[in-house]
Write a protein that holds these residues in place. Structure first.
Motif, PDB file in Angstrom:
ATOM      1  N   LEU A   2       0.828  -1.207   0.000  1.00 33.82           N
ATOM      2  CA  LEU A   2       0.000   0.000   0.000  1.00 33.82           C
ATOM      3  C   LEU A   2       0.862   1.257   0.000  1.00 33.82           C
ATOM      4  O   LEU A   2       0.576   2.217   0.724  1.00 33.82           O
ATOM      5  N   VAL A   3       1.896   1.262  -0.807  1.00 26.42           N
ATOM      6  CA  VAL A   3       2.876   2.351  -0.768  1.00 26.42           C
ATOM      7  C   VAL A   3       2.225   3.688  -1.101  1.00 26.42           C
ATOM      8  O   VAL A   3       2.279   4.649  -0.305  1.00 26.42           O
ATOM      9  N   VAL A   4       1.584   3.792  -2.262  1.00 29.36           N
ATOM     10  CA  VAL A   4       1.023   5.070  -2.709  1.00 29.36           C
ATOM     11  C   VAL A   4      -0.174   5.459  -1.861  1.00 29.36           C
ATOM     12  O   VAL A   4      -0.352   6.632  -1.505  1.00 29.36           O
ATOM     13  N   THR A   5      -1.011   4.490  -1.511  1.00 25.05           N
ATOM     14  CA  THR A   5      -2.181   4.786  -0.675  1.00 25.05           C
ATOM     15  C   THR A   5      -1.754   5.330   0.682  1.00 25.05           C
ATOM     16  O   THR A   5      -2.379   6.255   1.221  1.00 25.05           O
ATOM     17  N   GLU A   6      -0.704   4.772   1.252  1.00 23.42           N
ATOM     18  CA  GLU A   6      -0.208   5.281   2.529  1.00 23.42           C
ATOM     19  C   GLU A   6       0.327   6.698   2.387  1.00 23.42           C
ATOM     20  O   GLU A   6       0.184   7.517   3.310  1.00 23.42           O
ATOM     21  N   GLN A   7       0.917   7.019   1.244  1.00 24.05           N
ATOM     22  CA  GLN A   7       1.385   8.382   1.029  1.00 24.05           C
ATOM     23  C   GLN A   7       0.216   9.345   0.946  1.00 24.05           C
ATOM     24  O   GLN A   7       0.265  10.451   1.499  1.00 24.05           O
ATOM     25  N   VAL A   8      -0.862   8.940   0.257  1.00 22.53           N
ATOM     26  CA  VAL A   8      -2.029   9.812   0.095  1.00 22.53           C
ATOM     27  C   VAL A   8      -2.664  10.123   1.440  1.00 22.53           C
ATOM     28  O   VAL A   8      -3.024  11.269   1.729  1.00 22.53           O
ATOM     29  N   PHE A   9      -2.821   9.112   2.280  1.00 23.08           N
ATOM     30  CA  PHE A   9      -3.489   9.286   3.572  1.00 23.08           C
ATOM     31  C   PHE A   9      -2.496   9.547   4.715  1.00 23.08           C
ATOM     32  O   PHE A   9      -2.902   9.554   5.877  1.00 23.08           O
ATOM     33  N   ASN A  10      -1.236   9.747   4.369  1.00 21.74           N
ATOM     34  CA  ASN A  10      -0.195  10.054   5.364  1.00 21.74           C
ATOM     35  C   ASN A  10      -0.140   8.991   6.457  1.00 21.74           C
ATOM     36  O   ASN A  10      -0.110   9.302   7.657  1.00 21.74           O
ATOM     37  N   LEU A  11      -0.125   7.736   6.027  1.00 22.90           N
ATOM     38  CA  LEU A  11      -0.047   6.613   6.959  1.00 22.90           C
ATOM     39  C   LEU A  11       1.390   6.109   7.010  1.00 22.90           C
ATOM     40  O   LEU A  11       2.005   5.859   5.970  1.00 22.90           O
ATOM     41  N   ASN A  12       1.882   5.948   8.196  1.00 20.35           N
ATOM     42  CA  ASN A  12       3.263   5.491   8.378  1.00 20.35           C
ATOM     43  C   ASN A  12       3.259   3.971   8.527  1.00 20.35           C
ATOM     44  O   ASN A  12       3.517   3.431   9.606  1.00 20.35           O
ATOM     45  N   GLY A  13       2.976   3.287   7.405  1.00 15.41           N
ATOM     46  CA  GLY A  13       2.873   1.837   7.432  1.00 15.41           C
ATOM     47  C   GLY A  13       4.094   1.153   6.846  1.00 15.41           C
ATOM     48  O   GLY A  13       5.125   1.773   6.578  1.00 15.41           O
ATOM     49  N   LEU A  14       3.947  -0.159   6.612  1.00 18.34           N
ATOM     50  CA  LEU A  14       5.074  -0.946   6.103  1.00 18.34           C
ATOM     51  C   LEU A  14       5.446  -0.561   4.683  1.00 18.34           C
ATOM     52  O   LEU A  14       6.613  -0.598   4.311  1.00 18.34           O
ATOM     53  N   GLY A  15       4.466  -0.213   3.853  1.00 16.36           N
ATOM     54  CA  GLY A  15       4.767   0.164   2.476  1.00 16.36           C
ATOM     55  C   GLY A  15       5.649   1.388   2.414  1.00 16.36           C
ATOM     56  O   GLY A  15       6.637   1.435   1.663  1.00 16.36           O
ATOM     57  N   LYS A  16       5.305   2.402   3.203  1.00 23.59           N
ATOM     58  CA  LYS A  16       6.119   3.620   3.249  1.00 23.59           C
ATOM     59  C   LYS A  16       7.502   3.319   3.804  1.00 23.59           C
ATOM     60  O   LYS A  16       8.513   3.836   3.308  1.00 23.59           O
ATOM     61  N   LEU A  17       7.566   2.485   4.840  1.00 29.05           N
ATOM     62  CA  LEU A  17       8.860   2.103   5.410  1.00 29.05           C
ATOM     63  C   LEU A  17       9.713   1.374   4.380  1.00 29.05           C
ATOM     64  O   LEU A  17      10.941   1.584   4.313  1.00 29.05           O
ATOM     65  N   PHE A  18       9.093   0.522   3.580  1.00 23.96           N
ATOM     66  CA  PHE A  18       9.822  -0.239   2.560  1.00 23.96           C
ATOM     67  C   PHE A  18      10.494   0.709   1.568  1.00 23.96           C
ATOM     68  O   PHE A  18      11.681   0.566   1.238  1.00 23.96           O
ATOM     69  N   VAL A  19       9.759   1.689   1.081  1.00 23.72           N
ATOM     70  CA  VAL A  19      10.310   2.635   0.108  1.00 23.72           C
ATOM     71  C   VAL A  19      11.455   3.434   0.726  1.00 23.72           C
ATOM     72  O   VAL A  19      12.507   3.640   0.098  1.00 23.72           O
ATOM     73  N   GLU A  20      11.272   3.889   1.951  1.00 25.68           N
ATOM     74  CA  GLU A  20      12.306   4.688   2.606  1.00 25.68           C
ATOM     75  C   GLU A  20      13.592   3.885   2.799  1.00 25.68           C
ATOM     76  O   GLU A  20      14.692   4.387   2.555  1.00 25.68           O
ATOM     77  N   THR A  21      13.463   2.633   3.236  1.00 19.92           N
ATOM     78  CA  THR A  21      14.655   1.829   3.500  1.00 19.92           C
ATOM     79  C   THR A  21      15.386   1.449   2.211  1.00 19.92           C
ATOM     80  O   THR A  21      16.614   1.385   2.198  1.00 19.92           O
ATOM     81  N   VAL A  22      14.636   1.184   1.141  1.00 22.84           N
ATOM     82  CA  VAL A  22      15.285   0.892  -0.144  1.00 22.84           C
ATOM     83  C   VAL A  22      16.039   2.115  -0.644  1.00 22.84           C
ATOM     84  O   VAL A  22      17.166   2.015  -1.151  1.00 22.84           O
ATOM     85  N   THR A  23      15.427   3.299  -0.505  1.00 23.70           N
ATOM     86  CA  THR A  23      16.080   4.537  -0.941  1.00 23.70           C
ATOM     87  C   THR A  23      17.362   4.791  -0.164  1.00 23.70           C
ATOM     88  O   THR A  23      18.365   5.251  -0.712  1.00 23.70           O
ATOM     89  N   ARG A  24      17.351   4.475   1.121  1.00 24.54           N
ATOM     90  CA  ARG A  24      18.526   4.702   1.966  1.00 24.54           C
ATOM     91  C   ARG A  24      19.571   3.599   1.838  1.00 24.54           C
ATOM     92  O   ARG A  24      20.706   3.772   2.281  1.00 24.54           O
ATOM     93  N   GLY A  25      19.181   2.461   1.279  1.00 28.28           N
ATOM     94  CA  GLY A  25      20.120   1.348   1.186  1.00 28.28           C
ATOM     95  C   GLY A  25      20.321   0.629   2.501  1.00 28.28           C
ATOM     96  O   GLY A  25      21.403   0.075   2.755  1.00 28.28           O
ATOM     97  N   ASP A  26      19.311   0.643   3.343  1.00 32.53           N
ATOM     98  CA  ASP A  26      19.387  -0.001   4.653  1.00 32.53           C
ATOM     99  C   ASP A  26      19.172  -1.499   4.477  1.00 32.53           C
ATOM    100  O   ASP A  26      18.050  -2.005   4.534  1.00 32.53           O
ATOM    101  N   PHE A  27      20.272  -2.244   4.252  1.00 34.67           N
ATOM    102  CA  PHE A  27      20.198  -3.671   3.966  1.00 34.67           C
ATOM    103  C   PHE A  27      19.435  -4.440   5.048  1.00 34.67           C
ATOM    104  O   PHE A  27      18.586  -5.273   4.758  1.00 34.67           O
ATOM    105  N   THR A  28      19.758  -4.161   6.287  1.00 35.49           N
ATOM    106  CA  THR A  28      19.173  -4.924   7.387  1.00 35.49           C
ATOM    107  C   THR A  28      17.659  -4.799   7.414  1.00 35.49           C
ATOM    108  O   THR A  28      16.939  -5.787   7.578  1.00 35.49           O
ATOM    109  N   MET A  29      17.169  -3.587   7.230  1.00 33.53           N
ATOM    110  CA  MET A  29      15.727  -3.360   7.261  1.00 33.53           C
ATOM    111  C   MET A  29      15.037  -3.971   6.047  1.00 33.53           C
ATOM    112  O   MET A  29      13.964  -4.580   6.170  1.00 33.53           O
ATOM    113  N   VAL A  30      15.627  -3.811   4.875  1.00 38.44           N
ATOM    114  CA  VAL A  30      15.030  -4.375   3.660  1.00 38.44           C
ATOM    115  C   VAL A  30      14.938  -5.893   3.758  1.00 38.44           C
ATOM    116  O   VAL A  30      13.921  -6.497   3.401  1.00 38.44           O
ATOM    117  N   GLN A  31      16.000  -6.515   4.229  1.00 37.29           N
ATOM    118  CA  GLN A  31      15.998  -7.972   4.376  1.00 37.29           C
ATOM    119  C   GLN A  31      14.881  -8.426   5.302  1.00 37.29           C
ATOM    120  O   GLN A  31      14.161  -9.395   5.010  1.00 37.29           O
TER     121      GLN A  31
END
Length: 317
Positions: free
Chosen positions: A257-286
């Motif tokens: 629910l990446v885009v839907t969470e952005q629209v409703f400003n929800l701090n869910g797993l989808g938003k976390l997934f995008v942020e961690t991939v952008t940062r290159g946080d291997f541990t979190m992505v895994q």
């Protein structure tokens, strides 16, 4: 049945190990360095010794084999490690967002089932009538309209009509049910509408197919009431492929629910997934990939077990 359950549970282990190996290798061969991104993100200047020390602190100076062994050992003890970006335990970062994403997924699934099962059944029973045409248009519109766009329409409608927008701060349902539902019912509706459109069309197709079976004609020939024929014979057997669709969609909603969470400003797993991939946080992505893979495996297992509940002819050995 017990033997089947045990075998399926044992098969989950090599599946998860395969996912772990694949995601570990793919992340390590991707270009980029989280240490440089973290320390040099704003154009600052950091000496080489600091970069080396930070890599050593994060364990990136070890060989890939040792890094993999450390990670797998942690997984075996449910220790997902420390986030390379925030320095907090991964399990804490995920658990603070999992509750929100899981509730939205459950609410969207319930709404989709409440819409899809009766609408799909009515569409099949009144085939080629105005009822069928209206429901089919409703379903096709749900497939064509992106859930995030529908979410923006919902927010604008609430704002222009009632001068009210959903609250931006997440409140757990056990603390304040009204505040919780007033925030999450709208993204659940936006996602559940598309979800119901897929299930409605599947329900219509399977009901039409089941109504042509011999046991349906036999039940009608015996004088069984039509509503009993539909409820006891047709509907129960038609649910099998619909259950599969519902299960897979539910597993997808946990982290999709990446885009839907952005629209409703929800701090869910989808938003976390995008942020961690952008940062290159291997541990979190895994950890996120393993969590979502685990959800898919468990949901598929639950769907297989439900087959035996809805169809007594299905028996596992």
């Amino acid at each position: 049945m017990l033997r089947y359950i045990v075998n399926r549970l044992l098969l989950m282990i090599p599946t998860l190990i395969g996912v772990a190996v694949l995601v570990f290798i793919l992340l390590r061969i991707m270009p980029g360095d989280i240490v440089e991104l973290k320390l040099l993100a704003e154009g600052g200047s950091v000496d080489v010794a600091t970069l080396v020390a930070e890599r050593a602190r994060l364990g990136l100076d070890k060989s890939m084999w040792l890094q993999f062994v450390d990670w797998i050992t942690g997984l075996a003890t449910l220790d997902f490690g420390i986030s390379m970006w925030t320095g907090r335990p991964v399990i804490d970062e995920i658990s603070s967002r999992l509750e929100l994403s899981l509730q939205v997924a459950v609410m969207a699934t319930v709404l989709a089932m409440l819409i899809a099962i009766p609408f799909g059944t009515l569409s099949a029973l009144f085939k080629d009538t105005w009822i069928d045409h209206v429901i089919r248009v409703f379903a096709i519109a749900g497939l064509a309209v992106p859930s995030f766009w529908l979410g923006m329409v919902i927010i604008l409608t609430l704002l222009l009509t009632f001068n009210w927008i959903p609250p931006l701060t997440y409140t757990p349902i056990y603390e304040d049910p009204w505040a919780n539902l007033s925030q999450l019912i709208w993204p659940a509706m936006a996602v559940g509408y598309r979800y119901s459109a897929v299930s409605t069309r599947m329900m219509r197709s399977t009901i039409l197919e089941v109504l042509q079976e011999d046991y349906i004609r036999t039940a009608r020939a015996k004088g069984v009431f039509e509503w009993l024929v539909i409820a006891r014979h047709a509907l129960k057997n038609a649910m099998l492929p619909v259950i599969t669709v519902i299960g897979l969609e539910f597993a997808f909603l946990i982290g999709g629910l990446v885009v839907t969470e952005q629209v409703f400003n929800l701090n869910g797993l989808g938003k976390l997934f995008v942020e961690t991939v952008t940062r290159g946080d291997f541990t979190m992505v895994q950890a996120l990939v393993m969590l979502i893979a685990g959800f898919f495996i468990v949901v598929n297992f639950a769907v297989d077990l439900l087959y035996a509940v809805f169809d007594p002819r299905v028996r596992y050995r």
